[in-house]
Scaffold this active site. Structure first.
Site, PDB file in Angstrom:
ATOM      1  N   TYR A   1      10.893  -0.005 -13.101  1.00 55.80           N
ATOM      2  CA  TYR A   1      10.143   0.741 -12.076  1.00 55.80           C
ATOM      3  C   TYR A   1      10.553   2.203 -12.033  1.00 55.80           C
ATOM      4  O   TYR A   1       9.715   3.082 -11.824  1.00 55.80           O
ATOM      5  CB  TYR A   1      10.268   0.074 -10.703  1.00 55.80           C
ATOM      6  CG  TYR A   1       9.238  -1.018 -10.565  1.00 55.80           C
ATOM      7  CD1 TYR A   1       7.927  -0.720 -10.194  1.00 55.80           C
ATOM      8  CD2 TYR A   1       9.548  -2.333 -10.887  1.00 55.80           C
ATOM      9  CE1 TYR A   1       6.964  -1.706 -10.131  1.00 55.80           C
ATOM     10  CE2 TYR A   1       8.584  -3.331 -10.820  1.00 55.80           C
ATOM     11  CZ  TYR A   1       7.299  -3.000 -10.438  1.00 55.80           C
ATOM     12  OH  TYR A   1       6.337  -3.969 -10.397  1.00 55.80           O
TER      13      TYR A   1
ATOM     14  N   HIS B   1      -2.215  -2.999  -4.020  1.00 58.67           N
ATOM     15  CA  HIS B   1      -0.998  -3.500  -4.682  1.00 58.67           C
ATOM     16  C   HIS B   1       0.234  -2.670  -4.356  1.00 58.67           C
ATOM     17  O   HIS B   1       1.255  -2.803  -5.022  1.00 58.67           O
ATOM     18  CB  HIS B   1      -1.219  -3.563  -6.196  1.00 58.67           C
ATOM     19  CG  HIS B   1      -2.209  -4.620  -6.601  1.00 58.67           C
ATOM     20  ND1 HIS B   1      -2.697  -4.761  -7.872  1.00 58.67           N
ATOM     21  CD2 HIS B   1      -2.803  -5.598  -5.873  1.00 58.67           C
ATOM     22  CE1 HIS B   1      -3.547  -5.777  -7.922  1.00 58.67           C
ATOM     23  NE2 HIS B   1      -3.642  -6.290  -6.718  1.00 58.67           N
TER      24      HIS B   1
ATOM     25  N   SER C   1     -10.291  -4.720 -15.443  1.00 60.44           N
ATOM     26  CA  SER C   1     -10.799  -5.801 -16.286  1.00 60.44           C
ATOM     27  C   SER C   1     -11.493  -6.875 -15.448  1.00 60.44           C
ATOM     28  O   SER C   1     -12.174  -7.736 -16.001  1.00 60.44           O
ATOM     29  CB  SER C   1      -9.667  -6.400 -17.112  1.00 60.44           C
ATOM     30  OG  SER C   1      -8.530  -6.621 -16.316  1.00 60.44           O
TER      31      SER C   1
HETATM   32  P1  NAD Z   1      -5.817  -3.959 -16.954  1.00 59.94           P
HETATM   33  O1  NAD Z   1      -4.730  -3.289 -17.693  1.00 59.94           O
HETATM   34  O2  NAD Z   1      -5.974  -5.400 -16.947  1.00 59.94           O
HETATM   35  O3  NAD Z   1      -7.240  -3.387 -17.356  1.00 59.94           O
HETATM   36  C1  NAD Z   1      -7.498  -2.059 -17.439  1.00 59.94           C
HETATM   37  C2  NAD Z   1      -8.995  -1.875 -17.660  1.00 59.94           C
HETATM   38  O4  NAD Z   1      -9.214  -0.489 -17.846  1.00 59.94           O
HETATM   39  C3  NAD Z   1      -9.560  -2.586 -18.887  1.00 59.94           C
HETATM   40  O5  NAD Z   1     -10.709  -3.302 -18.492  1.00 59.94           O
HETATM   41  C4  NAD Z   1      -9.912  -1.455 -19.844  1.00 59.94           C
HETATM   42  O6  NAD Z   1     -11.075  -1.737 -20.615  1.00 59.94           O
HETATM   43  C5  NAD Z   1     -10.161  -0.320 -18.873  1.00 59.94           C
HETATM   44  N1  NAD Z   1      -9.931   1.023 -19.424  1.00 59.94           N
HETATM   45  C6  NAD Z   1      -9.096   1.410 -20.404  1.00 59.94           C
HETATM   46  N2  NAD Z   1      -9.168   2.740 -20.579  1.00 59.94           N
HETATM   47  C7  NAD Z   1     -10.069   3.201 -19.678  1.00 59.94           C
HETATM   48  C8  NAD Z   1     -10.576   4.497 -19.350  1.00 59.94           C
HETATM   49  N3  NAD Z   1     -10.157   5.610 -19.981  1.00 59.94           N
HETATM   50  N4  NAD Z   1     -11.486   4.588 -18.348  1.00 59.94           N
HETATM   51  C9  NAD Z   1     -11.921   3.488 -17.695  1.00 59.94           C
HETATM   52  N5  NAD Z   1     -11.480   2.251 -17.961  1.00 59.94           N
HETATM   53  C10 NAD Z   1     -10.558   2.104 -18.945  1.00 59.94           C
HETATM   54  O7  NAD Z   1      -5.663  -3.373 -15.558  1.00 59.94           O
HETATM   55  P2  NAD Z   1      -5.970  -3.893 -14.179  1.00 59.94           P
HETATM   56  O8  NAD Z   1      -6.701  -5.178 -14.244  1.00 59.94           O
HETATM   57  O9  NAD Z   1      -6.513  -2.773 -13.454  1.00 59.94           O
HETATM   58  O10 NAD Z   1      -4.478  -4.026 -13.699  1.00 59.94           O
HETATM   59  C11 NAD Z   1      -3.599  -5.056 -13.803  1.00 59.94           C
HETATM   60  C12 NAD Z   1      -2.522  -4.777 -12.766  1.00 59.94           C
HETATM   61  O11 NAD Z   1      -1.550  -3.889 -13.283  1.00 59.94           O
HETATM   62  C13 NAD Z   1      -3.057  -4.088 -11.553  1.00 59.94           C
HETATM   63  O12 NAD Z   1      -2.957  -4.926 -10.502  1.00 59.94           O
HETATM   64  C14 NAD Z   1      -2.214  -2.842 -11.326  1.00 59.94           C
HETATM   65  O13 NAD Z   1      -1.543  -2.934 -10.090  1.00 59.94           O
HETATM   66  C15 NAD Z   1      -1.199  -2.834 -12.391  1.00 59.94           C
HETATM   67  N6  NAD Z   1      -1.151  -1.570 -13.148  1.00 59.94           N
HETATM   68  C16 NAD Z   1      -1.210  -0.370 -12.477  1.00 59.94           C
HETATM   69  C17 NAD Z   1      -1.183   0.813 -13.190  1.00 59.94           C
HETATM   70  C18 NAD Z   1      -1.268   2.119 -12.443  1.00 59.94           C
HETATM   71  O14 NAD Z   1      -0.949   2.158 -11.262  1.00 59.94           O
HETATM   72  N7  NAD Z   1      -1.728   3.192 -13.072  1.00 59.94           N
HETATM   73  C19 NAD Z   1      -1.087   0.804 -14.576  1.00 59.94           C
HETATM   74  C20 NAD Z   1      -1.011  -0.442 -15.228  1.00 59.94           C
HETATM   75  C21 NAD Z   1      -1.049  -1.608 -14.484  1.00 59.94           C
END
Ligand code: NAD
Ligand code: ZN
Length: 240
Positions: free
Chosen positions: A64, A117, A188
């Protein structure tokens, strides 16, 4: 199609937006599923859990702290900025629900924001529940101790297998039930409640717009599904 969506968005008095990790990809923050989602060979599903924290809190905190540094160095991208502008246009009729924990929506200026989250910029006391912001990323040494009772604190995020705050979830559902236009960006849409918020809006009569470079389970339901990045897709439907 995009001009119809733009007209709907321009006219809508109530707009609900859901964002996932994809909205921050263009800020250089990797999605979990994409390349670069690994950390020291571990998958997030092996670290972002209560069991992982119970087993090895130092390791989980190191991860983290690393993500916190990464996020602190990142800047909101054009998609974050357009969503902040959309909130200024729509006022009280606007709600932004995010699964992201990176704090970039807040830094971009959104205030009608539901962080489902939690946030990696905060810690929560394991004994008394007190929340406090982390010190700046340069100064931060995990684990943080509670300023209230001195106990060790945990990241103020919702881990895999934990429940969402029911009040936040209820507010998110209300926003999507009453929205005239719902936007789902960069998620996703396989994990609840992300999977259902778009559906709820659609079932209640909203015009549903999805923006994602890849198709998702929500795609067949959407009135418009743009195979675009968050920044480009939002620009394409943004009211002029
Ligand atoms: P995921 O990683 O499952 O999916 C990300 C989605 O973003 C995919 O569907 C992908 O096709 C799409 N994507 C990739 N590049 C993109 C772009 N440039 N523009 C638009 N879409 C794009 O993520 P999720 O389902 O959102 O998250 C899983 C969990 O992980 C979440 O609950 C979150 O809390 C956590 N997470 C958070 C962060 C963050 O805070 N930035 C980063 C990673 C994971
Ligand atoms: Zn405490």
């Amino acid at each position: 199609m995009e001009s119809a969506a733009r007209a709907k968005l321009a006219a809508a008095d109530r707009v609900a937006v859901l964002t996932g990790a994809g909205v921050s990809a263009e800020s250089g923050i990797p999605t979990f599923r994409g390349a670069g989602g690994l950390w020291e060979g571990f998958r997030p599903e092996e670290l972002a859990t209560p069991a992982a924290y119970a087993r090895d809190p130092e390791k989980v905190w190191r991860w983290y702290a690393w993500r916190y540094r990464q996020v602190s160095r990142a800047e909101p991208n054009q998609a974050h900025l357009l969503l902040a502008e959309l909130e200024r246009m729509k006022g009280d009729g606007f709600t932004l629900v995010t699964q992201n924990v990176d704090g970039l929506h807040r830094r971009a200026g959104n205030r009608r924001l539901i962080e489902l989250h939690g946030s990696i910029t905060r810690a929560r006391c394991e004994r008394c529940g007190h929340r406090q912001p982390l010190p700046s990323a340069d100064e931060f040494e995990p684990p943080p101790l509670c300023e209230n009772c001195g106990e060790r604190m945990r990241p103020d995020v919702v881990w895999f297998g934990e429940f969402l705050d029911p009040d936040l979830l209820a507010r998110a559902e209300r926003a999507f039930t009453t929205a005239a236009v719902a936007l789902v960006i960069g998620t996703s849409a396989v994990v609840e409640p992300a999977a259902s918020l778009g559906r709820i809006a659609k079932a209640a009569g909203a015009y549903l717009i999805e923006i994602n470079p890849e198709a998702t389970p929500l795609t067949p339901l959407a009135d418009l599904s743009l195979r675009e990045t968050a920044a480009r897709g939002l620009a394409a439907v943004f009211p002029k």
